[in-house]
Design an enzyme around this catalytic site. Structure first.
Site, PDB file in Angstrom:
ATOM      1  N   GLY A  70      50.962 -58.727  60.247  1.00 52.35           N
ATOM      2  CA  GLY A  70      52.242 -58.318  60.276  1.00 52.35           C
ATOM      3  C   GLY A  70      52.650 -57.554  58.929  1.00 52.35           C
ATOM      4  N   THR A  71      52.119 -58.018  57.909  1.00 53.37           N
ATOM      5  CA  THR A  71      52.367 -57.294  56.437  1.00 53.37           C
ATOM      6  C   THR A  71      52.217 -55.889  56.608  1.00 53.37           C
ATOM      7  OG1 THR A  71      51.882 -59.314  55.526  1.00 53.37           O
ATOM      8  CG2 THR A  71      52.042 -57.194  54.073  1.00 53.37           C
ATOM      9  N   ASN A 149      61.613 -66.475  59.907  1.00 57.35           N
ATOM     10  CA  ASN A 149      60.354 -67.269  59.576  1.00 57.35           C
ATOM     11  C   ASN A 149      60.893 -68.656  58.905  1.00 57.35           C
ATOM     12  OD1 ASN A 149      60.796 -65.122  57.863  1.00 57.35           O
ATOM     13  ND2 ASN A 149      59.649 -66.378  56.362  1.00 57.35           N
ATOM     14  N   GLN A 177      57.423 -63.818  64.004  1.00 56.14           N
ATOM     15  CA  GLN A 177      57.881 -64.904  64.601  1.00 56.14           C
ATOM     16  C   GLN A 177      58.343 -65.367  65.812  1.00 56.14           C
ATOM     17  OE1 GLN A 177      57.034 -67.925  62.788  1.00 56.14           O
ATOM     18  NE2 GLN A 177      56.697 -66.961  60.932  1.00 56.14           N
ATOM     19  N   SER A 197      52.124 -60.395  65.017  1.00 53.37           N
ATOM     20  CA  SER A 197      50.758 -60.844  64.314  1.00 53.37           C
ATOM     21  C   SER A 197      50.228 -62.016  65.086  1.00 53.37           C
ATOM     22  CB  SER A 197      51.307 -61.336  62.754  1.00 53.37           C
ATOM     23  OG  SER A 197      49.980 -61.781  62.165  1.00 53.37           O
ATOM     24  N   HIS A 199      48.011 -64.380  64.368  1.00 60.60           N
ATOM     25  CA  HIS A 199      47.847 -65.868  63.852  1.00 60.60           C
ATOM     26  C   HIS A 199      49.139 -66.753  63.570  1.00 60.60           C
ATOM     27  CE1 HIS A 199      49.620 -66.075  59.364  1.00 60.60           C
ATOM     28  NE2 HIS A 199      49.636 -64.707  59.729  1.00 60.60           N
ATOM     29  N   THR A 235      37.026 -48.668  61.184  1.00 57.92           N
ATOM     30  CA  THR A 235      36.302 -49.439  62.315  1.00 57.92           C
ATOM     31  C   THR A 235      37.225 -50.586  63.030  1.00 57.92           C
ATOM     32  OG1 THR A 235      34.064 -48.723  61.659  1.00 57.92           O
ATOM     33  CG2 THR A 235      34.126 -50.558  63.321  1.00 57.92           C
ATOM     34  N   CYS A 322      55.081 -67.770  51.744  1.00 57.92           N
ATOM     35  CA  CYS A 322      54.849 -66.949  50.761  1.00 57.92           C
ATOM     36  C   CYS A 322      55.634 -67.029  49.429  1.00 57.92           C
ATOM     37  CB  CYS A 322      55.103 -65.385  51.268  1.00 57.92           C
ATOM     38  SG  CYS A 322      54.448 -65.152  52.864  1.00 57.92           S
TER      39      CYS A 322
HETATM   40  C1  LIG Z   1      58.792 -62.550  60.064  1.00 53.97           C
HETATM   41  C2  LIG Z   1      57.328 -62.342  59.335  1.00 53.97           C
HETATM   42  N1  LIG Z   1      56.965 -60.949  59.249  1.00 53.97           N
HETATM   43  C3  LIG Z   1      55.889 -60.615  58.559  1.00 53.97           C
HETATM   44  C4  LIG Z   1      54.936 -61.604  58.191  1.00 53.97           C
HETATM   45  C5  LIG Z   1      53.677 -61.161  57.890  1.00 53.97           C
HETATM   46  O1  LIG Z   1      52.547 -61.399  58.799  1.00 53.97           O
HETATM   47  P1  LIG Z   1      51.035 -61.544  58.212  1.00 53.97           P
HETATM   48  O2  LIG Z   1      50.919 -62.816  57.728  1.00 53.97           O
HETATM   49  O3  LIG Z   1      50.472 -61.219  59.534  1.00 53.97           O
HETATM   50  O4  LIG Z   1      50.714 -60.478  57.312  1.00 53.97           O
HETATM   51  C6  LIG Z   1      55.177 -63.140  58.546  1.00 53.97           C
HETATM   52  C7  LIG Z   1      54.395 -64.210  58.070  1.00 53.97           C
HETATM   53  O5  LIG Z   1      54.666 -65.258  57.619  1.00 53.97           O
HETATM   54  C8  LIG Z   1      56.633 -63.383  58.935  1.00 53.97           C
HETATM   55  O6  LIG Z   1      56.981 -64.930  59.005  1.00 53.97           O
END
Ligand SMILES: Cc1ncc(COP(=O)(O)O)c(C=O)c1O
Length: 373
Positions: A70-71, A149, A177, A197, A199, A235, A322
């Site tokens: 996601g990041t 989140n 989310q 994302s 995970h 890759t 985070c």
């Molecule tokens: C709303 C939201 N965006 C982005 C992310 C970041 O995703 P990733 O952990 O896959 O980088 C998160 C992860 O907690 C999230 O909750």
């Protein structure tokens, strides 16, 4: 066995996903860019997964771009839309994840006008102020999350698509989310870019995707080979991509059942929480993700409460994973106008598809015990 009640931070990988990934870790699979049979096998697997992820979110397979999560998808969306463009305005929701907020703020140093979009006490976009903001000059990109989140607040984004476009902006939606917890339809919403994302939906970590409509003009942020239409060189992470695909397919097939299961447990949790003296359930009156409740307790530090609960066998979060450890109150709660002292006591419980009633009851009993101590 301790209870894991922190599924918004990450989810355990589903054993069916592990099973699907194993041949791609152990087997003789090649580089998806290679023309020989090993390469072709790998390419087929990558494209199958692309279709599986696209199906979960109502996108076309050709609109899915792999990222490391996601990041990266959020960074690629915001920076990739702004780089090399004449200056304009970048708007983002005040309760966005740092992966949007910090990416947007980094553009300020390059001369972009960057503005947060205010939310009300329930965490929903302040409509009149946002409408005025959208009309205040040419836009480049507006980034809003589908679901938060920390609080789980679900935004109704549909009414904003047309006004964002009318202001000349692209709409990016962080659905990290929401995916796997709510039915999503990228095409029907009419957004231009969307982040997901793996995970967060029982897939492996380190793999995600940016859904991108063909007409969106995006600049690559990782230069290298021609992978992902030249927008993201490198890759492909084949086992992770395969795992994400299977996790997405399972999430689509089990979405209604997972959501109903979580919602029943969350209602049980909320009823127990509301009965506790001095407890405030954040965004208690608005639509939230079926698995998420966040609350504050008078006179408690969230981190201290979290450590006590951990000792008692309950893994929860004091806000976003985070931000935890920073000791700062969550920016999400502050944006909702929550008193910083109460915000510092925030605890988030996020349930999962395998959470059980006994875990919710045990958590409530542990909390009651702590409050009496
Ligand atoms: C709303 C939201 N965006 C982005 C992310 C970041 O995703 P990733 O952990 O896959 O980088 C998160 C992860 O907690 C999230 O909750």
């Amino acid at each position: 066995m301790p209870s894991y009640l922190d599924h918004n931070a990450t989810t355990p990988v589903d054993p069916r996903v592990v099973e699907a990934m194993l041949p791609y870790l152990a087997g003789p699979y090649g580089n998806p860019s290679s023309l020989h049979r090993y390469g072709r096998l790998a390419r087929d697997a990558v494209e199958r997964a692309r279709a599986q992820v696209a199906a979960l979110i109502g996108a076309q397979p050709g609109e899915i771009l792999w990222t490391s999560g996601g990041t990266e998808a959020n960074n690629l969306a915001l920076k990739g839309l702004c780089q090399g463009e004449p200056q304009g305005r970048v708007l983002y929701g005040a309760t966005e994840h740092p992966a949007v907020m910090e990416a947007a703020e980094s553009l300020r140093a390059q001369g972009w006008v960057v503005e947060p979009v205010a939310v009300d006490a329930g965490g929903l976009i302040e409509a009149p102020a946002f409408r005025a903001q959208l009309r205040a000059g040419p836009l480049r990109v507006v980034s809003l999350m589908w679901a938060n989140n920390e609080t789980g607040v679900v935004q109704d984004l549909a009414p904003w698509v047309e006004p964002v476009h009318a202001g000349g902006g692209w709409l990016h939606v962080d659905a990290t989310q929401a995916a796997g917890k709510l039915p999503l339809d990228f095409a029907a919403l009419g957004a231009d870019l969307m982040t997901v994302s793996s995970h967060k939906l029982y897939g492996p970590k380190g793999i995600g995707a940016l859904a991108l409509r063909a007409e969106v003009d995006l600049q690559a942020q990782l230069h290298g080979g021609a992978q992902e239409k030249g927008l993201r060189g490198g890759t492909e992470n084949l086992p992770a991509i395969v795992g994400f695909g299977v996790a997405a397919e399972l999430a689509a097939a089990e979405l209604a059942q997972r959501a109903a299961h979580c919602l029943a447990l969350r209602e049980r949790l909320d009823a127990g929480l509301r009965a506790l003296p001095g407890l405030r359930l954040f965004a208690g009156g608005v639509e939230r993700l079926p698995n998420t409740s966040q609350f504050g307790l008078d006179g408690w530090e969230g981190e201290a409460l979290l450590m006590h609960l951990d000792r008692l066998g309950y893994a929860v979060s004091s806000g976003s994973a985070c931000a935890s450890g920073s000791g700062e109150p969550s920016h999400v709660l502050l944006a909702m106008g929550v008193d910083p002292l109460i915000a510092k006591g925030a605890v988030r419980v996020s349930l999962g598809k395998d959470s059980r009633e006994a875990e919710v009851d045990g958590f409530l009993a542990a909390l009651r015990g702590l409050l009496r101590s």
